[in-house]
Design a protein around this motif. Structure first.
Motif, PDB file in Angstrom:
ATOM      1  N   PHE A  26      31.178  43.041  40.125  1.00 50.36           N
ATOM      2  CA  PHE A  26      32.218  43.179  39.117  1.00 50.36           C
ATOM      3  C   PHE A  26      33.585  42.867  39.722  1.00 50.36           C
ATOM      4  O   PHE A  26      34.352  42.078  39.167  1.00 50.36           O
ATOM      5  CB  PHE A  26      32.192  44.599  38.540  1.00 50.36           C
ATOM      6  CG  PHE A  26      33.233  44.867  37.504  1.00 50.36           C
ATOM      7  CD1 PHE A  26      33.051  44.449  36.198  1.00 50.36           C
ATOM      8  CD2 PHE A  26      34.390  45.564  37.817  1.00 50.36           C
ATOM      9  CE1 PHE A  26      34.008  44.704  35.222  1.00 50.36           C
ATOM     10  CE2 PHE A  26      35.352  45.818  36.859  1.00 50.36           C
ATOM     11  CZ  PHE A  26      35.164  45.387  35.555  1.00 50.36           C
ATOM     12  N   LEU A  27      33.876  43.457  40.867  1.00 48.87           N
ATOM     13  CA  LEU A  27      35.169  43.257  41.513  1.00 48.87           C
ATOM     14  C   LEU A  27      35.367  41.804  41.934  1.00 48.87           C
ATOM     15  O   LEU A  27      36.416  41.220  41.689  1.00 48.87           O
ATOM     16  CB  LEU A  27      35.301  44.178  42.730  1.00 48.87           C
ATOM     17  CG  LEU A  27      35.306  45.676  42.424  1.00 48.87           C
ATOM     18  CD1 LEU A  27      35.197  46.477  43.707  1.00 48.87           C
ATOM     19  CD2 LEU A  27      36.546  46.067  41.633  1.00 48.87           C
ATOM     20  N   ARG A  28      34.361  41.234  42.550  1.00 49.17           N
ATOM     21  CA  ARG A  28      34.476  39.870  43.081  1.00 49.17           C
ATOM     22  C   ARG A  28      34.389  38.804  41.987  1.00 49.17           C
ATOM     23  O   ARG A  28      35.196  37.880  41.959  1.00 49.17           O
ATOM     24  CB  ARG A  28      33.391  39.615  44.131  1.00 49.17           C
ATOM     25  CG  ARG A  28      33.605  40.398  45.423  1.00 49.17           C
ATOM     26  CD  ARG A  28      32.519  40.107  46.442  1.00 49.17           C
ATOM     27  NE  ARG A  28      32.463  38.699  46.787  1.00 49.17           N
ATOM     28  CZ  ARG A  28      33.272  38.098  47.670  1.00 49.17           C
ATOM     29  NH1 ARG A  28      34.188  38.801  48.306  1.00 49.17           N
ATOM     30  NH2 ARG A  28      33.142  36.805  47.926  1.00 49.17           N
ATOM     31  N   GLU A  29      33.421  38.945  41.097  1.00 49.28           N
ATOM     32  CA  GLU A  29      33.135  37.885  40.130  1.00 49.28           C
ATOM     33  C   GLU A  29      33.907  38.015  38.817  1.00 49.28           C
ATOM     34  O   GLU A  29      34.275  37.006  38.216  1.00 49.28           O
ATOM     35  CB  GLU A  29      31.641  37.825  39.867  1.00 49.28           C
ATOM     36  CG  GLU A  29      30.850  37.471  41.123  1.00 49.28           C
ATOM     37  CD  GLU A  29      29.355  37.696  40.994  1.00 49.28           C
ATOM     38  OE1 GLU A  29      28.850  37.861  39.860  1.00 49.28           O
ATOM     39  OE2 GLU A  29      28.682  37.717  42.051  1.00 49.28           O
ATOM     40  N   LYS A  30      34.117  39.225  38.353  1.00 48.02           N
ATOM     41  CA  LYS A  30      34.814  39.416  37.076  1.00 48.02           C
ATOM     42  C   LYS A  30      36.325  39.561  37.255  1.00 48.02           C
ATOM     43  O   LYS A  30      37.095  39.196  36.380  1.00 48.02           O
ATOM     44  CB  LYS A  30      34.277  40.656  36.346  1.00 48.02           C
ATOM     45  CG  LYS A  30      32.808  40.593  35.986  1.00 48.02           C
ATOM     46  CD  LYS A  30      32.548  39.625  34.870  1.00 48.02           C
ATOM     47  CE  LYS A  30      31.088  39.705  34.430  1.00 48.02           C
ATOM     48  NZ  LYS A  30      30.802  38.806  33.331  1.00 48.02           N
ATOM     49  N   LEU A  31      36.740  40.140  38.415  1.00 51.51           N
ATOM     50  CA  LEU A  31      38.169  40.384  38.629  1.00 51.51           C
ATOM     51  C   LEU A  31      38.775  39.507  39.724  1.00 51.51           C
ATOM     52  O   LEU A  31      39.973  39.590  39.985  1.00 51.51           O
ATOM     53  CB  LEU A  31      38.393  41.864  38.973  1.00 51.51           C
ATOM     54  CG  LEU A  31      37.893  42.882  37.949  1.00 51.51           C
ATOM     55  CD1 LEU A  31      38.216  44.298  38.409  1.00 51.51           C
ATOM     56  CD2 LEU A  31      38.480  42.614  36.574  1.00 51.51           C
ATOM     57  N   ASN A  32      37.949  38.709  40.384  1.00 46.67           N
ATOM     58  CA  ASN A  32      38.406  37.822  41.465  1.00 46.67           C
ATOM     59  C   ASN A  32      39.085  38.572  42.610  1.00 46.67           C
ATOM     60  O   ASN A  32      39.987  38.048  43.257  1.00 46.67           O
ATOM     61  CB  ASN A  32      39.317  36.718  40.932  1.00 46.67           C
ATOM     62  CG  ASN A  32      38.579  35.782  40.012  1.00 46.67           C
ATOM     63  OD1 ASN A  32      37.460  35.368  40.301  1.00 46.67           O
ATOM     64  ND2 ASN A  32      39.191  35.471  38.885  1.00 46.67           N
ATOM     65  N   LEU A  33      38.638  39.794  42.869  1.00 46.21           N
ATOM     66  CA  LEU A  33      39.126  40.573  44.003  1.00 46.21           C
ATOM     67  C   LEU A  33      38.139  40.383  45.147  1.00 46.21           C
ATOM     68  O   LEU A  33      37.234  41.185  45.365  1.00 46.21           O
ATOM     69  CB  LEU A  33      39.262  42.054  43.611  1.00 46.21           C
ATOM     70  CG  LEU A  33      40.313  42.323  42.540  1.00 46.21           C
ATOM     71  CD1 LEU A  33      40.252  43.770  42.072  1.00 46.21           C
ATOM     72  CD2 LEU A  33      41.708  41.965  43.045  1.00 46.21           C
ATOM     73  N   THR A  34      38.320  39.308  45.875  1.00 43.47           N
ATOM     74  CA  THR A  34      37.329  38.893  46.869  1.00 43.47           C
ATOM     75  C   THR A  34      37.546  39.508  48.249  1.00 43.47           C
ATOM     76  O   THR A  34      36.830  39.172  49.189  1.00 43.47           O
ATOM     77  CB  THR A  34      37.300  37.359  46.981  1.00 43.47           C
ATOM     78  OG1 THR A  34      38.616  36.889  47.303  1.00 43.47           O
ATOM     79  CG2 THR A  34      36.829  36.740  45.669  1.00 43.47           C
ATOM     80  N   THR A  36      36.854  42.526  48.921  1.00 43.93           N
ATOM     81  CA  THR A  36      35.671  43.369  49.089  1.00 43.93           C
ATOM     82  C   THR A  36      34.510  42.426  49.374  1.00 43.93           C
ATOM     83  O   THR A  36      34.159  41.600  48.543  1.00 43.93           O
ATOM     84  CB  THR A  36      35.412  44.195  47.817  1.00 43.93           C
ATOM     85  OG1 THR A  36      36.569  44.984  47.539  1.00 43.93           O
ATOM     86  CG2 THR A  36      34.211  45.092  47.989  1.00 43.93           C
ATOM     87  N   HIS A  37      33.933  42.558  50.557  1.00 44.14           N
ATOM     88  CA  HIS A  37      32.907  41.602  50.990  1.00 44.14           C
ATOM     89  C   HIS A  37      31.492  42.095  50.737  1.00 44.14           C
ATOM     90  O   HIS A  37      31.247  43.293  50.690  1.00 44.14           O
ATOM     91  CB  HIS A  37      33.071  41.300  52.480  1.00 44.14           C
ATOM     92  CG  HIS A  37      34.333  40.580  52.785  1.00 44.14           C
ATOM     93  ND1 HIS A  37      34.877  40.533  54.041  1.00 44.14           N
ATOM     94  CD2 HIS A  37      35.179  39.862  51.993  1.00 44.14           C
ATOM     95  CE1 HIS A  37      35.991  39.819  54.022  1.00 44.14           C
ATOM     96  NE2 HIS A  37      36.200  39.418  52.779  1.00 44.14           N
ATOM     97  N   VAL A  38      30.585  41.154  50.602  1.00 49.22           N
ATOM     98  CA  VAL A  38      29.161  41.443  50.514  1.00 49.22           C
ATOM     99  C   VAL A  38      28.555  40.956  51.819  1.00 49.22           C
ATOM    100  O   VAL A  38      28.557  39.771  52.109  1.00 49.22           O
ATOM    101  CB  VAL A  38      28.495  40.710  49.323  1.00 49.22           C
ATOM    102  CG1 VAL A  38      27.006  41.008  49.293  1.00 49.22           C
ATOM    103  CG2 VAL A  38      29.158  41.104  48.022  1.00 49.22           C
ATOM    104  N   CYS A  45      25.868  47.646  55.875  1.00 52.15           N
ATOM    105  CA  CYS A  45      26.966  47.134  56.700  1.00 52.15           C
ATOM    106  C   CYS A  45      28.340  47.722  56.412  1.00 52.15           C
ATOM    107  O   CYS A  45      29.195  47.720  57.276  1.00 52.15           O
ATOM    108  CB  CYS A  45      27.023  45.614  56.597  1.00 52.15           C
ATOM    109  SG  CYS A  45      27.706  44.987  55.049  1.00 52.15           S
ATOM    110  N   GLY A  46      28.607  48.183  55.203  1.00 51.27           N
ATOM    111  CA  GLY A  46      29.899  48.779  54.880  1.00 51.27           C
ATOM    112  C   GLY A  46      31.012  47.794  54.578  1.00 51.27           C
ATOM    113  O   GLY A  46      32.152  48.195  54.367  1.00 51.27           O
ATOM    114  N   ALA A  47      30.722  46.500  54.540  1.00 47.74           N
ATOM    115  CA  ALA A  47      31.764  45.506  54.251  1.00 47.74           C
ATOM    116  C   ALA A  47      32.297  45.635  52.828  1.00 47.74           C
ATOM    117  O   ALA A  47      33.381  45.142  52.525  1.00 47.74           O
ATOM    118  CB  ALA A  47      31.225  44.094  54.484  1.00 47.74           C
ATOM    119  N   CYS A  48      31.564  46.314  51.970  1.00 45.10           N
ATOM    120  CA  CYS A  48      31.927  46.416  50.550  1.00 45.10           C
ATOM    121  C   CYS A  48      32.572  47.751  50.178  1.00 45.10           C
ATOM    122  O   CYS A  48      32.703  48.064  48.994  1.00 45.10           O
ATOM    123  CB  CYS A  48      30.680  46.202  49.694  1.00 45.10           C
ATOM    124  SG  CYS A  48      29.471  47.540  49.857  1.00 45.10           S
TER     125      CYS A  48
END
Length: 161
Positions: A26-34, A36-38, A45-48
């Motif tokens: 939701f954050l990355r794809e719908k809001l373009n807040l990239t 937050t990593h996957v 891993c905790g990257a997100c």
């Protein structure tokens, strides 16, 4: 599809999502807040890591619909109001707490939550708190040092490993 409404980085947002949409998607794809990593898709891993209602959460473990009505903070909102780096971000820079940078947003979010909960953590407490975050580059020494520095503690005693 269902409409999800939440406050992200101080702004109210609403989007239609499938029930299986993860908060990180939701954050990355719908809001373009990239920021937050996957990194793993398995909560290892905790990257997100983001903050949901003030708590550090791995956003790959939570459906977007579960954040309905929540306050979500991502790495994009950690900076100071004037746009300068937060104390934690500046400490990561000053103490070289990053290399490739992929894990850094999650580390900063985790560290920020730790310092809110425990303003003067010991080295052992920091290492324990970071257990859910993986860094493949640094060996954690400078990350721990950065978090101690952000807490205002003397870092000269943090031994190199």
């Amino acid at each position: 599809m269902a409409k999800v409404t939440m406050t992200v980085n101080g702004k109210s947002v609403s989007r239609d999502v499938e029930g299986r949409t993860l908060l990180v998607q939701f954050l990355r794809e719908k809001l373009n807040l990239t920021g937050t990593h996957v990194g793993c898709d398995t909560s290892q891993c905790g990257a997100c890591v983001v903050h949901v209602n003030g708590e550090a959460v791995k956003s790959c473990t939570m459906f977007a619909a579960e954040a309905e009505g929540a306050e979500v903070t991502t790495i994009e909102a950690v900076e100071n109001d004037d746009g300068s780096l937060s104390v934690v971000q500046q400490a990561f820079q000053d103490h070289h707490g990053l290399q490739c940078g992929f894990c850094t947003p999650g580390m900063v979010m985790t560290a920020t939550a730790l310092l809110k909960e425990n303003p003067k953590p010991s080295e052992a407490e920091i290492r324990d708190h970071l257990e859910g975050n993986i860094c493949r580059c640094t060996g954690y020494h400078n990350i721990v040092k950065a978090i101690m520095a952000a807490s205002g503690q003397d870092v000269s005693s943090v031994a190199a490993e």
